[in-house]
Design a protein around this motif. Structure first.
Motif, short mmCIF file in Angstrom:
data_model
loop_
_atom_site.label_atom_id
_atom_site.label_comp_id
_atom_site.label_asym_id
_atom_site.label_seq_id
_atom_site.Cartn_x
_atom_site.Cartn_y
_atom_site.Cartn_z
N THR A 160 0.84 -1.19 0.00
CA THR A 160 0.00 0.00 0.00
C THR A 160 0.88 1.24 0.00
O THR A 160 2.03 1.22 0.43
CB THR A 160 -0.91 0.06 1.24
OG1 THR A 160 -0.09 0.10 2.43
CG2 THR A 160 -1.86 -1.12 1.31
N LYS A 172 -3.59 3.19 0.38
CA LYS A 172 -4.25 2.67 -0.81
C LYS A 172 -3.40 1.56 -1.42
O LYS A 172 -2.17 1.63 -1.43
CB LYS A 172 -4.49 3.78 -1.83
CG LYS A 172 -5.45 4.86 -1.32
CD LYS A 172 -5.70 5.92 -2.38
CE LYS A 172 -6.69 6.96 -1.87
NZ LYS A 172 -6.96 8.01 -2.90
N ARG A 173 -4.07 0.54 -1.96
CA ARG A 173 -3.38 -0.61 -2.53
C ARG A 173 -2.52 -0.21 -3.72
O ARG A 173 -2.94 0.61 -4.56
CB ARG A 173 -4.40 -1.65 -2.97
CG ARG A 173 -3.81 -3.00 -3.38
CD ARG A 173 -4.84 -3.87 -4.06
NE ARG A 173 -5.26 -3.31 -5.32
CZ ARG A 173 -6.42 -3.58 -5.91
NH1 ARG A 173 -7.29 -4.38 -5.32
NH2 ARG A 173 -6.72 -3.03 -7.08
N ASN A 185 -0.80 -0.61 -7.37
CA ASN A 185 -1.41 -1.08 -8.61
C ASN A 185 -0.96 -2.50 -8.93
O ASN A 185 -1.67 -3.46 -8.67
CB ASN A 185 -1.04 -0.14 -9.77
CG ASN A 185 -1.65 1.23 -9.64
OD1 ASN A 185 -2.83 1.36 -9.36
ND2 ASN A 185 -0.85 2.25 -9.85
N ASP A 201 -10.97 -1.20 -10.33
CA ASP A 201 -10.40 -1.71 -9.08
C ASP A 201 -9.20 -0.90 -8.59
O ASP A 201 -8.71 -1.14 -7.49
CB ASP A 201 -9.96 -3.17 -9.27
CG ASP A 201 -11.14 -4.11 -9.50
OD1 ASP A 201 -12.24 -3.77 -9.05
OD2 ASP A 201 -10.93 -5.16 -10.14
N ARG A 202 -8.72 0.02 -9.40
CA ARG A 202 -7.55 0.80 -9.01
C ARG A 202 -7.85 1.71 -7.82
O ARG A 202 -8.91 2.35 -7.76
CB ARG A 202 -7.04 1.66 -10.16
CG ARG A 202 -6.40 0.89 -11.29
CD ARG A 202 -5.83 1.82 -12.33
NE ARG A 202 -4.74 2.64 -11.79
CZ ARG A 202 -4.04 3.51 -12.53
NH1 ARG A 202 -4.36 3.69 -13.80
NH2 ARG A 202 -3.05 4.20 -11.99
N GLU A 203 -6.92 1.78 -6.89
CA GLU A 203 -7.06 2.68 -5.75
C GLU A 203 -6.11 3.88 -5.88
O GLU A 203 -6.37 4.93 -5.28
CB GLU A 203 -6.80 1.93 -4.45
CG GLU A 203 -7.83 0.84 -4.19
CD GLU A 203 -7.64 0.14 -2.85
OE1 GLU A 203 -6.83 0.63 -2.03
OE2 GLU A 203 -8.30 -0.90 -2.62
#
Length: 316
Positions: free
Chosen positions: A135, A139-140, A142, A168-170
């Protein structure tokens, strides 16, 4: 798993065992000069050398590294890291691999993996994987793609969104990161469209980063604190109509940079002068120096793995 298959589905094919063979292919070598004077160093690639097929029958090969006397390489959609030796051929080293892409060796000799499943990991002696980074800012990540390790243990890695569904991208950007030996993760830049291959010069003073969308290489000076500054374009290999882009890259002991590019592997001196070009029949994805003397260049190229002799050993 689904986000990965969506990205790599065009490259999938039935897997029916591994075929070994020897195929000699033409090697195109061009020596360039600046201001009319040739570069005063040993020719990186032997004149008249030929590319040899090591093995094939894979789905999409990547991330080669010479590790404990064997060649390791990833097959991303197969979720596998393979190992190969001249005597024993190819066998499974690690499955599942977290859809590993780039591989590297840390300062303690352990295997590092840039895993498309969303993390940078370290493989431990029992075969499990310890998460080093997954992260940024809560946020995760990519899809960590490739990584390189400095002499002090600092890890630099790229994080494009390959294999990640847009929904799904954060993180909205594709970053280049620094992971310090104490585990602190720092975003170095988010200016790349698709940061991909990454490597350090032999003395850790220069960081090279490939942008696979723009087919160019950027270079940065590494600061005393491990950051980067003075970003500039290092090279932009061009061959209209040839397949391939700037993806994986490595440096040799003289600081020559070997990078994938249109039509094969391009070799540049530390000042950006093109020294050679190695023709590869399939678009190459990555490369690594190996063998007992580190004077064999192994090249992954989608379903294939190739090798070619070089004059200058790879940087340690």
């Amino acid at each position: 798993m689904n986000r990965f298959i969506h990205m790599w589905a065009p490259f999938r094919k039935p897997y029916g065992g591994l075929r070994r063979g020897l195929v000699c292919l033409a090697l195109l070598i061009g020596v360039a000069s600046i201001g009319g004077s040739a570069v005063a160093q040993q020719r990186p690639v032997p004149k008249g050398a030929t590319v040899e097929l090591v093995d094939d029958g894979f789905e999409f090969t990547e991330g080669p590294i010479w590790y404990q006397g064997t060649l390791l390489f990833s097959d991303i959609p197969a979720n596998t890291v393979y190992q190969w030796t001249p005597d024993d051929g190819t066998s499974v080293f690690m499955k599942p691999s977290g859809h590993a892409n780039g591989l590297a060796i840390d300062s303690s000799g352990q295997l590092l993996l840039a895993q498309h499943d969303g993390q940078v990991g370290r493989r431990t002696a029992d075969g499990s994987v310890t998460v080093l980074a997954n992260t940024y800012g809560g946020k995760r990540l990519n899809s960590p793609n490739d990584l390189t390790v400095a002499s002090d243990g600092t890890i630099y890695f790229t994080d494009p969104p390959y294999g990640v569904d847009e929904n799904d991208r954060e993180l909205s950007f594709s970053g280049v990161y620094r992971l310090s030996p104490n585990g602190e993760l720092t975003l170095l830049t988010k200016t790349f469209a698709r940061p991909n291959g990454i490597c350090l010069s032999p003395n850790d003073s220069t960081l090279y980063v490939n942008d696979s969308r723009e087919t160019r290489i950027r270079a940065y000076d590494v600061t005393e604190s491990g950051g980067i500054e003075n970003g500039r374009q290092f090279a932009a290999p061009t061959d209209e109509g040839a397949e391939g882009s700037t993806d994986g890259m490595k440096v040799d002991a003289q600081g020559n940079l070997y990078t994938t590019g249109p039509g094969g592997v391009w070799v540049y001196s530390p000042d950006g002068t093109q020294q050679a070009r190695i023709a590869v029949p399939k678009a190459p994805t990555n490369l690594a120096f190996g063998g007992p003397d580190r004077k064999t260049l192994y090249i992954t190229a989608r379903p294939h793995v190739y090798r070619v002799p070089v004059n200058v050993p790879g940087a340690e």
